[in-house]
Motif scaffolding. Structure first.
Motif, PDB file in Angstrom:
ATOM      1  N   LYS A   1       0.799  -1.336   0.228  1.00 50.35           N
ATOM      2  CA  LYS A   1       0.111   0.009  -0.068  1.00 50.35           C
ATOM      3  C   LYS A   1       0.935   1.228   0.043  1.00 50.35           C
ATOM      4  O   LYS A   1       2.061   1.163   0.375  1.00 50.35           O
ATOM      5  CB  LYS A   1      -1.101  -0.085   1.183  1.00 50.35           C
ATOM      6  CG  LYS A   1      -1.867  -1.014   1.341  1.00 50.35           C
ATOM      7  CD  LYS A   1      -2.931  -0.828   2.435  1.00 50.35           C
ATOM      8  CE  LYS A   1      -4.008  -1.930   2.321  1.00 50.35           C
ATOM      9  NZ  LYS A   1      -5.062  -1.567   3.345  1.00 50.35           N
ATOM     10  N   TYR A   2       0.512   2.217  -0.371  1.00 53.23           N
ATOM     11  CA  TYR A   2       0.892   3.599  -0.070  1.00 53.23           C
ATOM     12  C   TYR A   2       0.980   4.180   1.336  1.00 53.23           C
ATOM     13  O   TYR A   2       0.077   3.760   2.076  1.00 53.23           O
ATOM     14  CB  TYR A   2       0.269   4.596  -1.038  1.00 53.23           C
ATOM     15  CG  TYR A   2       0.257   4.348  -2.543  1.00 53.23           C
ATOM     16  CD1 TYR A   2       1.310   4.722  -3.292  1.00 53.23           C
ATOM     17  CD2 TYR A   2      -0.915   3.920  -2.910  1.00 53.23           C
ATOM     18  CE1 TYR A   2       1.394   4.161  -4.547  1.00 53.23           C
ATOM     19  CE2 TYR A   2      -0.608   3.664  -4.353  1.00 53.23           C
ATOM     20  CZ  TYR A   2       0.294   3.811  -5.057  1.00 53.23           C
ATOM     21  OH  TYR A   2       0.380   3.650  -6.535  1.00 53.23           O
ATOM     22  N   LEU A   3       2.159   4.764   1.643  1.00 48.05           N
ATOM     23  CA  LEU A   3       2.107   5.046   3.260  1.00 48.05           C
ATOM     24  C   LEU A   3       2.372   6.502   3.165  1.00 48.05           C
ATOM     25  O   LEU A   3       3.316   7.243   2.641  1.00 48.05           O
ATOM     26  CB  LEU A   3       3.377   4.289   3.723  1.00 48.05           C
ATOM     27  CG  LEU A   3       3.602   4.396   5.281  1.00 48.05           C
ATOM     28  CD1 LEU A   3       2.521   3.807   6.358  1.00 48.05           C
ATOM     29  CD2 LEU A   3       5.133   3.900   5.575  1.00 48.05           C
ATOM     30  N   ILE A   4       1.479   7.023   4.180  1.00 43.78           N
ATOM     31  CA  ILE A   4       1.404   8.310   4.700  1.00 43.78           C
ATOM     32  C   ILE A   4       2.403   8.396   5.686  1.00 43.78           C
ATOM     33  O   ILE A   4       2.264   8.041   6.582  1.00 43.78           O
ATOM     34  CB  ILE A   4       0.095   9.021   4.716  1.00 43.78           C
ATOM     35  CG1 ILE A   4      -0.826   8.879   3.353  1.00 43.78           C
ATOM     36  CG2 ILE A   4       0.344  10.403   5.123  1.00 43.78           C
ATOM     37  CD1 ILE A   4      -2.082   9.482   3.559  1.00 43.78           C
TER      38      ILE A   4
ATOM     39  N   LEU B   1      -6.396  16.731   3.665  1.00 40.82           N
ATOM     40  CA  LEU B   1      -6.130  17.337   2.071  1.00 40.82           C
ATOM     41  C   LEU B   1      -5.204  16.544   1.323  1.00 40.82           C
ATOM     42  O   LEU B   1      -4.981  16.154   0.190  1.00 40.82           O
ATOM     43  CB  LEU B   1      -5.570  18.588   2.266  1.00 40.82           C
ATOM     44  CG  LEU B   1      -6.582  19.741   2.808  1.00 40.82           C
ATOM     45  CD1 LEU B   1      -5.917  21.174   2.875  1.00 40.82           C
ATOM     46  CD2 LEU B   1      -7.711  19.825   1.966  1.00 40.82           C
ATOM     47  N   THR B   2      -4.111  15.685   2.192  1.00 37.28           N
ATOM     48  CA  THR B   2      -3.289  14.791   1.709  1.00 37.28           C
ATOM     49  C   THR B   2      -4.148  13.589   0.958  1.00 37.28           C
ATOM     50  O   THR B   2      -3.840  13.083  -0.229  1.00 37.28           O
ATOM     51  CB  THR B   2      -2.227  14.101   2.845  1.00 37.28           C
ATOM     52  OG1 THR B   2      -1.507  15.023   3.346  1.00 37.28           O
ATOM     53  CG2 THR B   2      -1.554  13.077   2.229  1.00 37.28           C
ATOM     54  N   LEU B   3      -5.119  13.081   1.726  1.00 36.14           N
ATOM     55  CA  LEU B   3      -6.062  11.859   1.120  1.00 36.14           C
ATOM     56  C   LEU B   3      -6.737  12.636   0.075  1.00 36.14           C
ATOM     57  O   LEU B   3      -6.851  11.565  -0.869  1.00 36.14           O
ATOM     58  CB  LEU B   3      -6.733  11.524   2.297  1.00 36.14           C
ATOM     59  CG  LEU B   3      -6.302  10.734   3.653  1.00 36.14           C
ATOM     60  CD1 LEU B   3      -7.226  10.627   4.673  1.00 36.14           C
ATOM     61  CD2 LEU B   3      -5.621   9.462   2.988  1.00 36.14           C
ATOM     62  N   GLU B   4      -7.117  13.642  -0.023  1.00 42.49           N
ATOM     63  CA  GLU B   4      -7.980  14.264  -1.206  1.00 42.49           C
ATOM     64  C   GLU B   4      -6.935  14.492  -2.278  1.00 42.49           C
ATOM     65  O   GLU B   4      -7.464  13.866  -3.405  1.00 42.49           O
ATOM     66  CB  GLU B   4      -8.361  15.587  -0.635  1.00 42.49           C
ATOM     67  CG  GLU B   4      -9.309  16.200  -1.880  1.00 42.49           C
ATOM     68  CD  GLU B   4      -9.795  17.471  -1.411  1.00 42.49           C
ATOM     69  OE1 GLU B   4     -11.007  17.466  -0.821  1.00 42.49           O
ATOM     70  OE2 GLU B   4      -9.314  18.532  -1.410  1.00 42.49           O
ATOM     71  N   ALA B   5      -5.721  15.094  -2.283  1.00 42.38           N
ATOM     72  CA  ALA B   5      -4.923  15.017  -3.279  1.00 42.38           C
ATOM     73  C   ALA B   5      -4.571  13.640  -3.858  1.00 42.38           C
ATOM     74  O   ALA B   5      -4.437  13.419  -5.097  1.00 42.38           O
ATOM     75  CB  ALA B   5      -3.671  15.776  -2.810  1.00 42.38           C
ATOM     76  N   MET B   6      -4.397  12.598  -2.960  1.00 40.84           N
ATOM     77  CA  MET B   6      -3.936  11.419  -3.622  1.00 40.84           C
ATOM     78  C   MET B   6      -5.187  10.623  -4.194  1.00 40.84           C
ATOM     79  O   MET B   6      -5.155   9.954  -5.193  1.00 40.84           O
ATOM     80  CB  MET B   6      -3.776  10.398  -2.440  1.00 40.84           C
ATOM     81  CG  MET B   6      -2.238  10.791  -1.670  1.00 40.84           C
ATOM     82  SD  MET B   6      -1.752   9.692  -0.253  1.00 40.84           S
ATOM     83  CE  MET B   6      -1.327   8.167  -0.964  1.00 40.84           C
ATOM     84  N   ALA B   7      -6.393  11.010  -3.642  1.00 41.97           N
ATOM     85  CA  ALA B   7      -7.639  10.462  -4.406  1.00 41.97           C
ATOM     86  C   ALA B   7      -7.627  11.113  -5.742  1.00 41.97           C
ATOM     87  O   ALA B   7      -8.338  10.326  -6.917  1.00 41.97           O
ATOM     88  CB  ALA B   7      -8.815  10.882  -3.699  1.00 41.97           C
TER      89      ALA B   7
ATOM     90  N   ALA C   1       4.573  12.168   2.271  1.00 42.76           N
ATOM     91  CA  ALA C   1       4.592  12.831   3.584  1.00 42.76           C
ATOM     92  C   ALA C   1       3.391  13.904   3.570  1.00 42.76           C
ATOM     93  O   ALA C   1       3.271  14.679   2.545  1.00 42.76           O
ATOM     94  CB  ALA C   1       5.986  13.516   3.600  1.00 42.76           C
ATOM     95  N   VAL C   2       2.855  14.209   4.676  1.00 40.78           N
ATOM     96  CA  VAL C   2       1.775  15.125   4.832  1.00 40.78           C
ATOM     97  C   VAL C   2       2.557  16.727   4.825  1.00 40.78           C
ATOM     98  O   VAL C   2       3.686  16.597   4.944  1.00 40.78           O
ATOM     99  CB  VAL C   2       1.097  14.934   6.207  1.00 40.78           C
ATOM    100  CG1 VAL C   2       0.163  13.752   6.087  1.00 40.78           C
ATOM    101  CG2 VAL C   2       1.952  15.082   7.488  1.00 40.78           C
ATOM    102  N   GLY C   3       1.856  17.705   4.201  1.00 40.60           N
ATOM    103  CA  GLY C   3       2.407  18.849   4.187  1.00 40.60           C
ATOM    104  C   GLY C   3       2.647  19.357   5.584  1.00 40.60           C
ATOM    105  O   GLY C   3       2.119  18.871   6.751  1.00 40.60           O
ATOM    106  N   GLY C   4       3.187  20.242   6.041  1.00 34.08           N
ATOM    107  CA  GLY C   4       3.541  20.998   7.244  1.00 34.08           C
ATOM    108  C   GLY C   4       4.593  21.700   7.512  1.00 34.08           C
ATOM    109  O   GLY C   4       5.507  22.251   6.651  1.00 34.08           O
TER     110      GLY C   4
END
Length: 393
Positions: A31-34, A51-57, A126-129
């Motif tokens: 799987k993809y790992l965040i 928003l990370t999940l949304e961009a990946m979707a 990696a999530v933004g931040g």
């Protein structure tokens, strides 16, 4: 619960240090790992995960293909599955810190819990931040224990690794140099401000606005959603390192506004809680910012927390940001709102109070700035999704 699981963590890490072996794969289904998720107890960090999940979707990667590594997994639900990252999310002395130390030792040899997860992944995001800051001993320790194992593993992984829009730095000392060195080895690093671009450099870096800024630019009918929020002004404060005159200025601002509502964005354990910050400084909070935005309470917002400001904008509230790090200026300049961002430690109380009064009367010029900036930001988001698709699919 921690005292029962810690010995297994320690012995597992020690075994891998001595044997220098990698963990076996978790399952046959990669799987993809965040990486680098923090906690949903801070609504800004939770927003960045969403928003990370949304961009990946949008790139064609659904939730069933994703797992998350988070410092505070108990704050998340289980969709997608969330695993505990090594480290202590609330800057407290707990047994988790011992586990993080052993994880670092194992990670140096290519082993450990993070390596175990990454070995079974087909891509890393990696999530933004703005969590990779190493400008003091305390913050270097935080990066070392909470994030370096994840970054170092991503940098040497034989699979694609993308770091979504970050503000990184200042980077001092050996921890800072390690952060820079490893960021230059990931597949793609997205910087959300010009200072980060200059400090990190490298051929793998692109300039891209904060995910929440990009979300705001994509919000339907920005013009139609303009609202005259004439209710009580909302103030979102937080604790700051090396505050200088910040607390005095913040209190004076509250006195200059008409019956402000003091809102909580991060309600976490320890000193990082906004509620605890208010209590220490003789202020009474009026509830969470999320609830105020959801039920229409209050009016314009002035927020020390960046994602408190941007969440307010997304909800249709004009918001001033009192910035304390480079990420704040980058985000507001990307939105064309440079005159509405001020240094949290040195801001002019009278000027901010006047701006809040103007926004409460007529926010048209404020929203015009965002409307004018939106086309460029929407194009950036399309480009970012294309990069996710190109690297991960």
């Amino acid at each position: 619960m921690v005292t029962k699981t810690l010995p297994r963590w320690i012995y597992s890490s020690l075994g891998n240090i001595l044997l220098n072996r990698r963990y076996p794969k978790i399952s046959d289904q990669s799987k993809y790992l965040i990486l680098h998720a923090f906690s949903r107890r801070n609504s800004g960090d939770g927003l960045l995960v969403d928003l990370t999940l949304e961009a990946m979707a949008d790139a064609g990667i659904g939730g069933a293909e994703i797992e998350i590594l988070a410092l505070d997994p108990d704050s998340f639900d289980d969709d997608p599955p969330v695993h505990r990252a090594p480290g202590e999310p609330f800057a407290q002395f707990t047994p988790k810190l011992a586990g993080a130390v052993f994880e670092l030792l194992a990670n140096q040899l290519g082993s450990g819990q993070v390596a175990k997860r990454v070995a079974n992944a087909k891509g890393l995001v990696a999530v933004g931040g703005g969590y990779l800051v190493a400008d003091s001993f305390v913050r270097q320790a935080g990066v070392l224990l909470n994030h370096l194992a994840q970054l170092r593993t991503a940098a040497r992984a034989p699979i694609p690794s993308i770091y979504l829009p970050q503000s990184v730095g200042p980077l001092h000392g050996p921890v800072g140099q390690s952060v820079k060195r490893n960021l230059n080895k990931v597949s793609l690093f997205c910087a959300r401000d010009d200072l980060t671009m200059a400090e990190i450099g490298g051929d793998n870096i692109i300039r891209c606005a904060d995910l929440a800024v990009l979300k705001l630019a994509r919000t339907a009918d920005i013009v139609a959603d303009r609202k005259l929020h004439a209710g009580a002004p909302i103030v979102v404060g937080r604790d700051l390192p090396h505050p200088g005159d910040y607390i005095e200025r913040l209190k004076n601002l509250g006195q200059s506004l008409s019956k402000p509502l003091w809102a909580v964005q991060a309600d976490v354990a320890g000193d990082r809680s906004d509620r605890a910050f208010y209590q220490r400084n003789g202020l009474s909070d009026d509830g969470t910012l999320a609830a105020m935005l959801a039920d229409g309470t209050g009016g314009a917002v002035v927020s020390v927390r960046l994602h408190g400001a941007i969440a307010s904008l997304i909800a249709g509230r004009p918001a001033i940001h009192l910035a304390y790090e480079r990420k704040g200026w980058g985000a507001y300049e990307d939105l064309g709102l440079g005159e509405y961002v001020h240094d949290a430690r040195e801001f002019d109380v009278a000027l901010v109070a006047d701006q809040m009064a103007q926004l409460g009367q007529d926010p048209t010029a404020f929203w015009d700035c965002i409307t004018n900036a939106a086309p460029k930001l929407r194009a950036q988001y399309v480009g970012l999704v294309d990069e996710l698709r190109r690297y991960l699919l």
